[in-house]
Design a protein around this motif. Structure first.
Motif, PDB file in Angstrom:
ATOM      1  N   GLY A 135       0.809  -1.218   0.000  1.00  0.00           N
ATOM      2  CA  GLY A 135       0.000   0.000   0.000  1.00  0.00           C
ATOM      3  C   GLY A 135       0.840   1.264   0.000  1.00  0.00           C
ATOM      4  O   GLY A 135       0.302   2.363  -0.090  1.00  0.00           O
ATOM      5  N   ILE A 136       2.167   1.119   0.110  1.00  0.00           N
ATOM      6  CA  ILE A 136       3.038   2.289   0.174  1.00  0.00           C
ATOM      7  C   ILE A 136       3.939   2.390  -1.053  1.00  0.00           C
ATOM      8  O   ILE A 136       3.838   3.322  -1.845  1.00  0.00           O
ATOM      9  CB  ILE A 136       3.898   2.259   1.460  1.00  0.00           C
ATOM     10  CG1 ILE A 136       3.009   2.306   2.700  1.00  0.00           C
ATOM     11  CG2 ILE A 136       4.891   3.417   1.474  1.00  0.00           C
ATOM     12  CD1 ILE A 136       3.760   2.144   4.007  1.00  0.00           C
ATOM     13  N   THR A 208      -5.116  -2.271   0.455  1.00  0.00           N
ATOM     14  CA  THR A 208      -3.789  -2.187  -0.136  1.00  0.00           C
ATOM     15  C   THR A 208      -3.660  -3.076  -1.371  1.00  0.00           C
ATOM     16  O   THR A 208      -2.895  -2.758  -2.283  1.00  0.00           O
ATOM     17  CB  THR A 208      -2.702  -2.563   0.893  1.00  0.00           C
ATOM     18  OG1 THR A 208      -3.002  -3.854   1.455  1.00  0.00           O
ATOM     19  CG2 THR A 208      -2.648  -1.521   2.010  1.00  0.00           C
ATOM     20  N   ALA A 209      -4.410  -4.176  -1.420  1.00  0.00           N
ATOM     21  CA  ALA A 209      -4.434  -4.979  -2.641  1.00  0.00           C
ATOM     22  C   ALA A 209      -5.054  -4.172  -3.779  1.00  0.00           C
ATOM     23  O   ALA A 209      -4.573  -4.197  -4.924  1.00  0.00           O
ATOM     24  CB  ALA A 209      -5.220  -6.269  -2.417  1.00  0.00           C
ATOM     25  N   MET A 210      -6.122  -3.429  -3.474  1.00  0.00           N
ATOM     26  CA  MET A 210      -6.706  -2.519  -4.465  1.00  0.00           C
ATOM     27  C   MET A 210      -5.669  -1.486  -4.913  1.00  0.00           C
ATOM     28  O   MET A 210      -5.508  -1.214  -6.113  1.00  0.00           O
ATOM     29  CB  MET A 210      -7.898  -1.774  -3.868  1.00  0.00           C
ATOM     30  CG  MET A 210      -9.111  -2.591  -3.566  1.00  0.00           C
ATOM     31  SD  MET A 210     -10.347  -1.503  -2.787  1.00  0.00           S
ATOM     32  CE  MET A 210     -11.664  -2.669  -2.456  1.00  0.00           C
ATOM     33  N   ALA A 211      -4.971  -0.908  -3.934  1.00  0.00           N
ATOM     34  CA  ALA A 211      -4.014   0.152  -4.242  1.00  0.00           C
ATOM     35  C   ALA A 211      -2.922  -0.359  -5.155  1.00  0.00           C
ATOM     36  O   ALA A 211      -2.532   0.295  -6.129  1.00  0.00           O
ATOM     37  CB  ALA A 211      -3.420   0.710  -2.952  1.00  0.00           C
ATOM     38  N   LYS A 212      -2.402  -1.556  -4.838  1.00  0.00           N
ATOM     39  CA  LYS A 212      -1.318  -2.115  -5.645  1.00  0.00           C
ATOM     40  C   LYS A 212      -1.786  -2.359  -7.068  1.00  0.00           C
ATOM     41  O   LYS A 212      -1.131  -1.967  -8.036  1.00  0.00           O
ATOM     42  CB  LYS A 212      -0.810  -3.406  -5.004  1.00  0.00           C
ATOM     43  CG  LYS A 212       0.485  -3.921  -5.630  1.00  0.00           C
ATOM     44  CD  LYS A 212       0.275  -4.810  -6.827  1.00  0.00           C
ATOM     45  CE  LYS A 212       1.591  -5.170  -7.476  1.00  0.00           C
ATOM     46  NZ  LYS A 212       1.440  -6.052  -8.646  1.00  0.00           N
ATOM     47  N   GLU A 257       5.210  -7.977  -5.595  1.00  0.00           N
ATOM     48  CA  GLU A 257       4.240  -7.867  -4.499  1.00  0.00           C
ATOM     49  C   GLU A 257       2.892  -8.506  -4.856  1.00  0.00           C
ATOM     50  O   GLU A 257       1.826  -8.012  -4.475  1.00  0.00           O
ATOM     51  CB  GLU A 257       4.029  -6.393  -4.107  1.00  0.00           C
ATOM     52  CG  GLU A 257       5.267  -5.709  -3.541  1.00  0.00           C
ATOM     53  CD  GLU A 257       5.547  -6.096  -2.103  1.00  0.00           C
ATOM     54  OE1 GLU A 257       4.882  -7.019  -1.604  1.00  0.00           O
ATOM     55  OE2 GLU A 257       6.426  -5.490  -1.496  1.00  0.00           O
ATOM     56  N   GLY A 258       2.926  -9.580  -5.614  1.00  0.00           N
ATOM     57  CA  GLY A 258       1.689 -10.236  -6.044  1.00  0.00           C
ATOM     58  C   GLY A 258       1.337  -9.807  -7.449  1.00  0.00           C
ATOM     59  O   GLY A 258       1.010  -8.648  -7.683  1.00  0.00           O
ATOM     60  N   ALA A 259       1.452 -10.717  -8.408  1.00  0.00           N
ATOM     61  CA  ALA A 259       1.164 -10.383  -9.805  1.00  0.00           C
ATOM     62  C   ALA A 259      -0.248  -9.822  -9.935  1.00  0.00           C
ATOM     63  O   ALA A 259      -1.171 -10.250  -9.246  1.00  0.00           O
ATOM     64  CB  ALA A 259       1.331 -11.621 -10.679  1.00  0.00           C
ATOM     65  N   ASN A 260      -0.416  -8.870 -10.844  1.00  0.00           N
ATOM     66  CA  ASN A 260      -1.688  -8.159 -10.925  1.00  0.00           C
ATOM     67  C   ASN A 260      -2.875  -9.055 -11.280  1.00  0.00           C
ATOM     68  O   ASN A 260      -3.989  -8.837 -10.795  1.00  0.00           O
ATOM     69  CB  ASN A 260      -1.573  -7.012 -11.933  1.00  0.00           C
ATOM     70  CG  ASN A 260      -1.017  -5.761 -11.288  1.00  0.00           C
ATOM     71  OD1 ASN A 260      -0.602  -5.788 -10.132  1.00  0.00           O
ATOM     72  ND2 ASN A 260      -1.007  -4.664 -12.015  1.00  0.00           N
TER      73      ASN A 260
END
Length: 576
Positions: A135-136, A208-212, A257-260
């Protein structure tokens, strides 16, 4: 820095036993591991390692438990047996990535994060760390890339002329440049709200998953649009290029950080349905309870509450669809933002009913219906993004120019949410149910129209002008007007153009009509001065701008083997 754990790989194993550490026999772990694609590994002083923990001899105290599951430990990069390998070269960017190998590594049990009592709690640690980190860093990177593109491509679209007209004036260009305007505003608003939540100490995994996902995907769109607008100026790599490095690095942020694809298809709604639903998580917990009789009574009560909730959402959605949604809104709202709160209130109720339909009829199969889950993620996320835009606008200057940014961003975001609803209804496997819910939610069809061409053109014009949001962006990113800097070269030229634009356009118009004598720009300027048509001071400014304009459009050239940048000659610099 601490090296990131390779959360996407199968964890290595650690076995509990007594070994020697600093001359003493201590309880610890022995492990072998091989980790790839580790963030910051080449410069790490501490390695964060996730592994499966086994205790075959019951040395941790529980003789009946031999497998503890995923556990996390922090290990100095200089520790015996740990080898930090050479760096990777991801996507041509200078991003620090590399490998971490471990052979016969022994660590004290206290190096488990939180000590032995936290053996087996690693998955939760990983998820909470990811919840904060994703998320950052990546939303910040994506927002900065979008804002740098807004500034540099906006300047380019104003400076670069074709047929005596700035390329940013062409409607084909405005169709994509308006997206840069709305998407950049959305990114900054999104970043603002997410970091406010994290700053308050929360670890909101869904947010934060949404943000990424949506930040990195939006950055991809913005930079791609920038490349389309800059054309040949954008694709020629070298020290003068202000866009190519960002374009080349896009796949990195999409992947880490986790594939889209995973984030959208599985994580956002998958985690959100557990964390956000008022009953679902507790219902599933009761189904796994050991005291079945007691749990069944509680479950039955909760199930009736759940059904009542769903019927209530259905009645509310039907009422909102026919008579308009609730006008509930913050006190900070105004005449501009109030209608958007009504739409969000309506869509929120529609989403609750639609999500219950999917969970109730598909149950666990929703995990395999990833296209449907992705659309549910889109609906949920777009409502959150719209809320972020409203909050950011209400805490901003609320100028008419900022309102143009916010309106386009809101209209596009809520239109996307609406289309995600329709896409889900049209593709739901049980059409009788989806048609009924679709009628309840949208009895009169689509309530939101796509932004008009006129609205997009208005936003695109602002991209090429000084405006309050542009001034704000200068405070958020690296900003320079150094003409020897790739970005500063465009900005310095743009700033000078804003002071001479009317005079420059008048001179070029007269020049095209043949009103000045001479074969070169400098000769025609001198002729205009000699004849008293322009002042010496204006002639100096126009000549200076023409030199900067020409220089800003130059691209780097190299020797035949692309080993050395050659010096560019600007003929206009000699007469400034």
């Amino acid at each position: 820095p601490e090296a990131g754990s390779d959360a996407g790989a199968i964890p290595d194993t650690g076995v509990v036993y007594y070994g020697e550490f600093e001359g003493q026999q201590v309880l610890g772990l022995t492990m072998n591991f091989s980790k790839r694609w580790i963030t910051l590994a080449p410069v790490a002083t501490v390695v964060g390692l996730a592994f499966k923990l086994y205790d075959p001899d019951g040395l941790l105290g529980d003789k009946t438990k031999t497998e503890y599951g995923i556990t996390c430990a922090l290990i100095p990069a200089s520790h015996a047996g740990v080898e930090v390998g050479p760096r990777h070269h991801p996507g041509g960017s200078p991003f620090m990535n590399g490998t971490v190998e471990g052979k016969d590594v022994f660590i004290p049990i206290d190096w488990i994060i939180g000590g032995a009592k936290n053996a087996g709690n690693g998955w939760r640690m990983l998820m909470e760390c990811l919840a904060v980190g994703r998320g950052i860093s990546l939303p910040a990177l994506s927002t900065a890339a979008g804002e740098m593109t807004y500034l540099s491509v906006g300047a380019f679209a104003k400076i670069r002329q074709q047929f005596k007209l700035s390329v940013g004036k062409f409607e084909g260009v405005q169709e994509v440049s308006s997206d840069i305007v709305s998407h950049t505003y959305m990114l900054e608003a999104f970043r603002y709200l997410v970091t406010c939540g994290l700053n308050q100490g929360g670890k909101p995994a869904v947010m934060t998953a949404m943000a990424k996902y949506y930040a990195t995907e939006t950055m991809r769109k913005i930079v791609n649009h920038g490349m389309d607008i800059t054309g040949g100026r954008g694709i020629q790599q070298g020290p003068r290029n202000f866009l190519a490095n960002m374009y080349q690095a896009i796949p990195i942020s999409i992947t880490v950080e986790g594939a889209n694809i995973l984030s959208r298809s599985l994580m956002i709604f998958g985690q959100g349905s557990m964390r956000c639903h008022p009953y679902l998580f507790e219902e599933l917990q009761l189904l796994q309870a050991e005291d079945k009789a007691s749990a069944l009574n509680t479950f039955n009560t909760m199930l009736y509450q759940h059904l009542g909730y769903t019927l209530n959402r259905g009645a509310r959605a039907f009422t909102y669809g026919w008579f308009g949604a609730s006008s509930q809104r913050p006190d900070s709202s105004d005449a501009f933002t109030q209608p958007y709160y009504k739409i969000i209130n309506r869509f929120s109720t529609d989403f609750a009913l639609t999500a219950d339909m999917c969970l109730g009829l598909l149950a666990g199969d929703i995990k395999r219906k990833e296209m449907l889950s992705g659309r549910l993620a889109d609906i949920h996320s777009k409502m959150f993004i719209a809320t972020a835009i409203l909050k950011f606008y209400e805490n901003g200057q609320r100028s008419s120019q900022e309102q143009v940014h916010a309106k386009l961003a809101l209209d596009e975001t809520l239109y996307d949410a609406q289309e995600a609803f329709y896409g889900l209804f049209d593709n739901f496997p049980i059409q009788i149910a989806s048609s009924l819910v679709k009628f309840v939610c949208f009895p009169f069809g689509r309530p939101i129209k796509k932004p008009s061409d006129r609205q997009k053109s208005e936003a695109a014009e602002l991209l090429m002008q000084d405006n309050p949001f542009r001034d704000y962006l200068k405070t958020q990113v690296y900003y320079t007007v150094d003409p020897n800097d790739a970005f500063g070269r465009m900005e310095a030229t743009f700033n000078l153009l804003t002071t001479v634009e009317d005079d420059w356009n008048s001179f070029k118009k007269a020049e095209s009509k043949g009103e000045y004598q001479g074969l070169t720009f400098e000769e025609r300027i001198q002729d205009a001065v000699t004849r008293g048509l322009i002042s010496d001071d204006l002639a100096t400014k126009l000549t200076q701008y023409n030199a900067l304009r020409y220089d800003s459009m130059l691209t780097d050239i190299f020797d035949e083997k692309l080993e050395q940048v050659l010096v560019l000659e600007n003929p206009h610099l000699h007469s400034t």
